[in-house]
Design a protein around this motif. Structure first.
Motif, PDB file in Angstrom:
ATOM      1  N   LYS A 281      49.278  59.558  50.886  1.00 19.52           N
ATOM      2  CA  LYS A 281      48.368  58.494  50.782  1.00 19.52           C
ATOM      3  C   LYS A 281      47.979  58.458  49.336  1.00 19.52           C
TER       4      LYS A 281
ATOM      5  N   ALA B 197      49.850  56.265  47.107  1.00 21.88           N
ATOM      6  CA  ALA B 197      49.814  54.980  47.603  1.00 21.88           C
ATOM      7  C   ALA B 197      48.411  54.253  47.044  1.00 21.88           C
ATOM      8  N   LEU B 198      47.474  55.108  46.978  1.00 23.77           N
ATOM      9  CA  LEU B 198      46.155  54.850  46.200  1.00 23.77           C
ATOM     10  C   LEU B 198      46.353  54.583  44.558  1.00 23.77           C
TER      11      LEU B 198
ATOM     12  N   LYS C 234      48.155  51.202  44.419  1.00 25.55           N
ATOM     13  CA  LYS C 234      47.329  50.361  44.283  1.00 25.55           C
ATOM     14  C   LYS C 234      46.496  50.099  42.912  1.00 25.55           C
TER      15      LYS C 234
ATOM     16  N   GLU D  46      35.513  50.506  40.606  1.00 26.44           N
ATOM     17  CA  GLU D  46      35.473  50.242  41.781  1.00 26.44           C
ATOM     18  C   GLU D  46      33.917  49.932  42.380  1.00 26.44           C
TER      19      GLU D  46
ATOM     20  N   THR E 260      33.908  47.556  45.412  1.00 21.65           N
ATOM     21  CA  THR E 260      35.026  47.964  46.452  1.00 21.65           C
ATOM     22  C   THR E 260      34.927  49.260  46.928  1.00 21.65           C
TER      23      THR E 260
ATOM     24  N   LEU F 120      32.874  50.758  49.198  1.00 23.80           N
ATOM     25  CA  LEU F 120      33.041  50.489  50.530  1.00 23.80           C
ATOM     26  C   LEU F 120      34.181  50.486  51.230  1.00 23.80           C
ATOM     27  N   THR F 121      35.184  49.619  50.524  1.00 22.56           N
ATOM     28  CA  THR F 121      36.664  49.279  51.189  1.00 22.56           C
ATOM     29  C   THR F 121      37.236  50.921  51.017  1.00 22.56           C
ATOM     30  N   LEU F 122      37.110  51.525  49.988  1.00 27.00           N
ATOM     31  CA  LEU F 122      37.828  52.663  49.834  1.00 27.00           C
ATOM     32  C   LEU F 122      37.272  53.637  50.844  1.00 27.00           C
ATOM     33  N   HIS F 123      36.077  53.793  51.180  1.00 28.16           N
ATOM     34  CA  HIS F 123      35.533  54.759  52.229  1.00 28.16           C
ATOM     35  C   HIS F 123      36.278  54.430  53.561  1.00 28.16           C
ATOM     36  N   LEU F 124      36.377  53.309  53.705  1.00 31.65           N
ATOM     37  CA  LEU F 124      36.976  52.697  55.045  1.00 31.65           C
ATOM     38  C   LEU F 124      38.447  52.906  55.152  1.00 31.65           C
ATOM     39  N   ILE F 125      39.260  53.282  54.085  1.00 32.71           N
ATOM     40  CA  ILE F 125      40.671  53.237  54.173  1.00 32.71           C
ATOM     41  C   ILE F 125      41.264  54.839  53.977  1.00 32.71           C
ATOM     42  N   ALA F 126      40.500  55.636  53.345  1.00 31.85           N
ATOM     43  CA  ALA F 126      40.864  56.936  53.035  1.00 31.85           C
ATOM     44  C   ALA F 126      39.718  58.019  52.959  1.00 31.85           C
ATOM     45  N   SER F 127      40.356  59.213  53.058  1.00 31.07           N
ATOM     46  CA  SER F 127      39.447  60.525  52.995  1.00 31.07           C
ATOM     47  C   SER F 127      39.195  60.564  51.584  1.00 31.07           C
ATOM     48  N   PRO F 128      37.903  61.569  51.224  1.00 29.04           N
ATOM     49  CA  PRO F 128      37.701  61.693  50.071  1.00 29.04           C
ATOM     50  C   PRO F 128      38.679  62.254  49.159  1.00 29.04           C
TER      51      PRO F 128
END
Lengths: 219, 213
Positions: free
Chosen positions: A2, A5-6, A9, A72, A77, A79-87
């Motif tokens: 993951k 993948a980040l 991105k 970010e 963006t 908030l978007t990161l918060h919603l798709i991945a763990s810290p």
């Protein structure tokens, strides 16, 4: 996976926007040009050349590496990161991106240096290589966590070098010492203390970063 | 039907000395649409951010369980879909690139069939390869719904769900929210009467400002 993948991105985004690359390339070119112009035809000592090498790297890192989190935050963006991945995923992905950026940036600086400065002669390449790799890891790790901290503040541009200086100073001092040894041709066996300090610095910064990031990221 | 439960136990939030709300208690499970209402500045967005794990509460706790097992905060994003006016997607990517990156980062397959269905439902299929920066605000809002629904979340949290949408967009959103509520819990934070009319129950945040609640 993951985190990778980040990283992909971020790389894709960077290639589209040239947010950090342009700033870094310009900074490297300007700094090296200024040093060349100020030296003129004078011959500077090998030790001073080694010192200036890390000065260029330190200030280039200051100009480009905060982008990982600042971009970010500025674009909203986060908030978007918060919603798709763990810290953990986010920190690892950003760290990977900064590592690649630091290595690419520093390889370019090292190549330019060896071409443009006659006195930049590395006599113990293995020692320089070890210091270079461990130093880059330390710079990338410290810069990433500092970027995460300052991204939430108002005066990001000012705070980044201010906060980075005390954290990166021990690293830069050790790297200056090891570069001097590498230029002098000192064998690795006689530089073990400095190399151990470098490894310890990397381990401490990485561990502290992973422990702290959750708190920095959340509120 | 899912076996999902969202519980708030005496949740309170203060910013400095300012009390936003206190002692908020509720429990939503399995499916259905529920609302959070309150005037501007009452803390609706703060509460939904606490529910989604973006913010921590000052007091109390929120718990999410799936199949009787508590979901740890670091895994919460796999179960939640979120739409809000202040949510921003990556402008430099196309809609499809955004969603592909999100699927990869979440570690799930890019479900082309589901996402194409959503693109069609939100009338964005023909524009899916265009960069998001060329979208109107209404199109961006519709794309956020695709982002929120692409991974079939158990909890869909919608803050001001119809902002920036025209009447056709609102109708589409209401239809899809109702369809989604058959299998997941949908939480709407809004002041709009038409949004709250969909809700089975509505939590009035004004009631959680003082000791008399």
């Amino acid at each position: 996976m993951k985190s990778f993948a980040l990283f992909k991105k971020d790389l894709h985004s960077e290639l589209r926007t040239r947010y950090a690359i342009n700033a870094l390339v310009m900074f490297i070119l300007v700094t090296i040009s200024v040093i060349l112009f100020s030296i003129g035809s004078e011959k500077i000592s090998e030790t001073l050349t080694g010192g200036l090498f890390w000065v260029v790297i330190f200030f280039s890192a200051m100009s480009g590496l905060s982008r990982a989190f600042v971009s970010e935050e500025e674009r909203g963006t986060v908030l978007t990161l918060h919603l798709i991945a763990s810290p953990n995923t986010i920190f690892s992905g950003k760290l990977l991106f900064n590592l690649i950026l630091v290595f690419a940036m520093n390889i370019v600086i090292a190549l330019l240096y060896s071409v443009l400065f006659d006195s930049f002669i590395i006599r113990n390449f293995s020692l320089f290589f070890l210091a270079f790799v461990l130093g880059n890891i330390g710079i990338a790790a410290a810069s990433t966590i500092i970027a995460a901290i300052i991204a939430k503040t108002g005066s990001k541009g000012t705070l980044y070098p201010v906060l980075s200086f005390p954290i990166l100073l021990p690293l830069i001092l050790i790297l200056l010492e090891l570069t001097k040894f590498a230029i002098d041709g000192t064998v690795i066996g006689e530089s073990l203390v400095e190399l151990t300090v470098l490894v310890c610095y990397d381990v401490v910064i990485l561990t502290a970063s992973y422990l702290l990031f959750d708190f920095i990221w959340k509120d | 039907m899912s076996d999902y439960r969202l519980t708030a136990e005496a949740v309170g939030k203060t910013f400095g000395r300012r009390l936003i709300f206190k002692d908020v208690n509720f429990s939503f499970e399995n499916n259905g649409i529920h609302g959070i209402a309150g005037h501007n500045g009452s803390g609706k967005s703060t509460l939904v951010k606490i529910i989604t794990g973006i913010l921590g509460p000052s007091k109390g706790a929120i718990s999410h369980t799936n199949g009787g097992k508590k979901i740890p905060v670091e895994k919460l994003h796999d179960f939640i879909g979120f739409v809000a006016p202040y949510l921003v997607l990556y402008d430099e990517f196309s809609a499809e690139e955004n969603l592909r990156h999100f699927a990869n980062i979440r570690g799930i397959q890019y479900d082309k069939e589901r996402i194409d269905h959503l693109f069609n439902a939100f009338l964005l299929y023909d524009r899916r390869l265009d960069e998001v920066k060329t979208y109107s605000s209404g199109m961006k809002q519709r794309l956020k719904y695709i982002f929120a629904m692409m991974h079939r979340p158990k909890l869909l949290v919608l803050d001001e769900p119809t902002s920036n949408l025209d009447s056709a967009g609102k109708d589409t959103v209401y239809r899809l929210i109702e369809a989604e509520s058959a299998t997941s819990v949908v939480l709407i934070a809004s002041n709009e009467g038409s949004d709250l009319a969909l809700c089975r129950s509505v939590l009035q945040l004004e009631n959680y400002k003082n000791n008399s609640n």
